[in-house]
Design an enzyme around this catalytic site. Structure first.
Site, PDB file in Angstrom:
ATOM      1  CD  GLN A 122      -2.158   1.351   2.910  1.00  0.00           C
ATOM      2  OE1 GLN A 122      -1.526   0.820   3.819  1.00  0.00           O
ATOM      3  NE2 GLN A 122      -3.224   2.080   3.134  1.00  0.00           N
ATOM      4  N   GLY A 123       0.862   2.004  -1.083  1.00  0.00           N
ATOM      5  CA  GLY A 123       1.689   3.210  -1.165  1.00  0.00           C
ATOM      6  C   GLY A 123       0.873   4.455  -0.891  1.00  0.00           C
ATOM      7  CE1 TYR A 124      -3.672   3.782  -0.608  1.00  0.00           C
ATOM      8  CE2 TYR A 124      -4.830   4.276   1.424  1.00  0.00           C
ATOM      9  CZ  TYR A 124      -4.819   3.726   0.160  1.00  0.00           C
ATOM     10  OH  TYR A 124      -5.957   3.128  -0.327  1.00  0.00           O
ATOM     11  CB  SER A 125       2.569   6.823   4.769  1.00  0.00           C
ATOM     12  OG  SER A 125       1.459   6.289   5.427  1.00  0.00           O
ATOM     13  CD  GLU A 240     -20.469 -12.138   4.934  1.00  0.00           C
ATOM     14  OE1 GLU A 240     -21.434 -12.761   4.526  1.00  0.00           O
ATOM     15  OE2 GLU A 240     -19.305 -12.504   4.838  1.00  0.00           O
TER      16      GLU A 240
HETATM   17  C1  FAD Z   1       2.722  -1.045  11.677  1.00  0.00           C
HETATM   18  C2  FAD Z   1       2.543   0.031  10.625  1.00  0.00           C
HETATM   19  C3  FAD Z   1       2.305  -0.345   9.302  1.00  0.00           C
HETATM   20  C4  FAD Z   1       2.140   0.652   8.324  1.00  0.00           C
HETATM   21  N1  FAD Z   1       1.977   0.257   7.020  1.00  0.00           N
HETATM   22  C5  FAD Z   1       1.808   1.204   6.066  1.00  0.00           C
HETATM   23  C6  FAD Z   1       1.672   0.817   4.682  1.00  0.00           C
HETATM   24  O1  FAD Z   1       1.736  -0.357   4.318  1.00  0.00           O
HETATM   25  N2  FAD Z   1       1.496   1.798   3.773  1.00  0.00           N
HETATM   26  C7  FAD Z   1       1.416   3.108   4.107  1.00  0.00           C
HETATM   27  O2  FAD Z   1       1.191   3.930   3.206  1.00  0.00           O
HETATM   28  N3  FAD Z   1       1.580   3.521   5.400  1.00  0.00           N
HETATM   29  C8  FAD Z   1       1.788   2.579   6.373  1.00  0.00           C
HETATM   30  N4  FAD Z   1       1.984   2.983   7.680  1.00  0.00           N
HETATM   31  C9  FAD Z   1       2.061   4.413   7.993  1.00  0.00           C
HETATM   32  C10 FAD Z   1       0.856   4.908   8.786  1.00  0.00           C
HETATM   33  O3  FAD Z   1      -0.301   4.965   7.999  1.00  0.00           O
HETATM   34  C11 FAD Z   1       1.244   6.299   9.328  1.00  0.00           C
HETATM   35  O4  FAD Z   1       2.316   6.090  10.223  1.00  0.00           O
HETATM   36  C12 FAD Z   1       0.088   6.968  10.056  1.00  0.00           C
HETATM   37  O5  FAD Z   1      -0.903   7.356   9.144  1.00  0.00           O
HETATM   38  C13 FAD Z   1       0.589   8.220  10.852  1.00  0.00           C
HETATM   39  O6  FAD Z   1       1.325   9.056  10.029  1.00  0.00           O
HETATM   40  P1  FAD Z   1       2.786   9.588  10.480  1.00  0.00           P
HETATM   41  O7  FAD Z   1       3.621   8.398  10.855  1.00  0.00           O
HETATM   42  O8  FAD Z   1       3.284  10.463   9.376  1.00  0.00           O
HETATM   43  O9  FAD Z   1       2.556  10.417  11.804  1.00  0.00           O
HETATM   44  P2  FAD Z   1       2.050  11.928  11.904  1.00  0.00           P
HETATM   45  O10 FAD Z   1       0.835  12.122  11.062  1.00  0.00           O
HETATM   46  O11 FAD Z   1       3.203  12.833  11.664  1.00  0.00           O
HETATM   47  O12 FAD Z   1       1.620  12.000  13.425  1.00  0.00           O
HETATM   48  C14 FAD Z   1       2.589  12.184  14.485  1.00  0.00           C
HETATM   49  C15 FAD Z   1       1.815  12.315  15.788  1.00  0.00           C
HETATM   50  O13 FAD Z   1       0.963  13.469  15.742  1.00  0.00           O
HETATM   51  C16 FAD Z   1      -0.384  13.114  16.004  1.00  0.00           C
HETATM   52  N5  FAD Z   1      -1.297  13.913  15.154  1.00  0.00           N
HETATM   53  C17 FAD Z   1      -1.149  14.207  13.834  1.00  0.00           C
HETATM   54  N6  FAD Z   1      -2.198  14.934  13.401  1.00  0.00           N
HETATM   55  C18 FAD Z   1      -3.033  15.091  14.457  1.00  0.00           C
HETATM   56  C19 FAD Z   1      -4.289  15.742  14.644  1.00  0.00           C
HETATM   57  N7  FAD Z   1      -4.916  16.372  13.646  1.00  0.00           N
HETATM   58  N8  FAD Z   1      -4.870  15.685  15.876  1.00  0.00           N
HETATM   59  C20 FAD Z   1      -4.255  15.026  16.914  1.00  0.00           C
HETATM   60  N9  FAD Z   1      -3.055  14.411  16.794  1.00  0.00           N
HETATM   61  C21 FAD Z   1      -2.460  14.441  15.590  1.00  0.00           C
HETATM   62  C22 FAD Z   1      -0.489  11.641  15.639  1.00  0.00           C
HETATM   63  O14 FAD Z   1      -1.536  10.999  16.360  1.00  0.00           O
HETATM   64  C23 FAD Z   1       0.884  11.115  16.065  1.00  0.00           C
HETATM   65  O15 FAD Z   1       0.892  10.844  17.433  1.00  0.00           O
HETATM   66  C24 FAD Z   1       2.193   2.017   8.677  1.00  0.00           C
HETATM   67  C25 FAD Z   1       2.454   2.384  10.012  1.00  0.00           C
HETATM   68  C26 FAD Z   1       2.646   1.407  10.962  1.00  0.00           C
HETATM   69  C27 FAD Z   1       2.964   1.837  12.356  1.00  0.00           C
END
Ligand code: FAD
Length: 403
Positions: A122-125, A240
């Site tokens: 999944q290429g989202y982040s 489901e």
């Molecule tokens: C086990 C695991 C598997 C993953 N697999 C994938 C994958 O396959 N593909 C993919 O694309 N991504 C993947 N991810 C990434 C994941 O989707 C992101 O880590 C997640 O969306 C958070 O983004 P970030 O790490 O940039 O943190 P940030 O968005 O930078 O957040 C940092 C901190 O700030 C807080 N924060 C941010 N915005 C707000 C707000 N508006 N209000 C309150 N608090 C806030 C967050 O809660 C967090 O504590 C994975 C992550 C993990 C841990």
């Protein structure tokens, strides 16, 4: 409160039991992998697995019925029989393709994904776009009959093993933030893609950075229209929902913790005899039970065809919170053993209950990541506050991606 499923489902339960009696485990003469494959095929033919997937794409195409699905899960779990092949492609991409893709895309990808013949990441982040996912910057530019992709993804689970990526790219840079994104399907094995593993503190490297330098995919490998990628990415399973599944998992992990406290000795006595530990376990059991009953509420709503609303959001949050509390309690039970290196067994995965100190240590580290994956606990709280309690949006109005 009536917790029975109704007489009309007794017949189904006994059919499932007879099926399992006849087919699981496979005969000892069959090689393990082949035996499991044949069992899954028999279960599909009987209508028990891949129920929401049409027959032409390898499923059993059953009418949505949450209670039937739950009975099948219960009986298969009781016999430790394998259910659907899971994974990112099966859980996230297949429902999206079934709902949004043209027939040729379904034909090309769904059956092979269902059978585990092709795997996905999944290429989202991106480095600057996680919770604020819609700010993503990886560019997709249409050149002739190909998309040319440049940019970077991060935290991409299983990118090194995956054959394909479903990827959000900015294709309409002039459009508003959410409106400029498209959902592309990109082959991973090509010169324009470089995958670099990210080492984790438990010694594994499940995540990766993925760099695109003029990577390419055919122009028609887009799901939905140009600029509709955000909408496509929001598509989730409609049928489901596995509402009790998460609660059953939390209960099983908690039971594993109680067993761990019984089996672990400190100063010659089982740790479970320590009053402090007992109190901690009693508090945890309260959370686990509450979660179990919330799961049943969500399940009842599903079964009646009603929207579960805020309960499903709360249940996801509770699942991760309980997982983390249980794993933390295991550290206290193991005492000094908590300073060991975790074992690299890959056992810290959903569905596996740790049975040793090292496995619990691994589970603890895994629980920290699960509170972040798929949308952080903070973002869940924001969404519950806004959609459930009607609180005003937080001041980062654009930031709750709900991912
Ligand atoms: C086990 C695991 C598997 C993953 N697999 C994938 C994958 O396959 N593909 C993919 O694309 N991504 C993947 N991810 C990434 C994941 O989707 C992101 O880590 C997640 O969306 C958070 O983004 P970030 O790490 O940039 O943190 P940030 O968005 O930078 O957040 C940092 C901190 O700030 C807080 N924060 C941010 N915005 C707000 C707000 N508006 N209000 C309150 N608090 C806030 C967050 O809660 C967090 O504590 C994975 C992550 C993990 C841990």
């Amino acid at each position: 409160m009536d917790l029975t499923y109704g007489e009309e489902y007794d017949e189904l339960r006994s059919q499932v039991r007879s099926f399992l009696e006849e087919n699981w485990p496979p005969p000892e003469s069959a090689a393990r992998e082949e035996g499991t494959r044949q069992f899954r095929q028999a279960a599909i033919d009987a209508g028990y697995l891949y129920r929401n997937i049409p027959k032409q794409y390898g499923g059993s195409e059953q009418a949505p019925d949450s209670i039937a699905a739950q009975i099948i899960r219960e009986e298969f779990s009781a016999k430790h029989a394998p259910m659907e092949i899971r994974g990112i492609g099966m859980m996230m991409l297949v429902p999206t393709l079934l709902e949004r893709a043209p027939d040729w895309q379904k034909e090309k990808f769904v059956a092979k994904t269902v059978l585990g013949e092709i795997t996905w990441c999944q290429g989202y982040s991106e480095p600057g776009s996680g919770s604020d996912l819609a700010s993503l910057q990886t560019r997709g530019v249409l050149e002739g009959d190909e998309w040319v992709i440049n940019g970077q993804k991060i935290w991409t689970t299983s990118a090194r093993e995956a054959d394909w990526m479903f990827c959000l790219c900015r294709t309409e840079p002039e459009a508003k933030k959410h409106g400029g994104i498209s959902y592309l399907l990109i082959p991973m094995d090509q010169p324009g893609i470089e995958v670099r593993p990210l080492n984790q503190m438990n010694g594994t490297a499940e995540f990766n950075e993925v760099f695109f330098t003029d990577a390419r995919t055919p122009a028609d490998h887009i799901v939905g229209k140009r600029g509709e990628g955000w909408l496509v990415s929001r598509t989730t399973l409609k049928h489901e929902r596995n509402s009790i599944g998460a609660a059953a998992q939390a209960t099983a992990t908690f039971d594993g913790l109680v067993q761990f406290a019984k089996d672990t000795k400190r100063n010659g006595r089982a740790v479970i005899e320590d009053p402090v530990v007992r109190e901690q376990l009693a508090v945890l059991e309260g959370y686990v039970k509450a979660h179990e009953y919330s799961g049943l509420r969500q399940f009842s709503k599903d079964a009646k065809g009603e929207s579960p609303g805020i309960i499903s959001l709360m249940n996801k949050l509770h699942s991760t919170n309980i997982g983390s509390m249980v794993a933390k309690a295991s550290l206290e039970i193991m005492g000094d053993d908590g300073l060991m290196d975790p074992v690299q067994t890959g056992l810290a995965k959903l569905g596996n209950i740790p049975t040793s100190s090292q496995m619990w240590l691994n589970q603890y580290m895994y629980s920290l990541g699960i509170a972040v994956a798929g949308g952080t606990a903070n973002i869940q709280r924001n969404v519950i506050g806004e959609r459930g309690l009607g609180l005003p949006r937080d001041h980062y109005a654009d930031r709750s991606s709900g991912k």
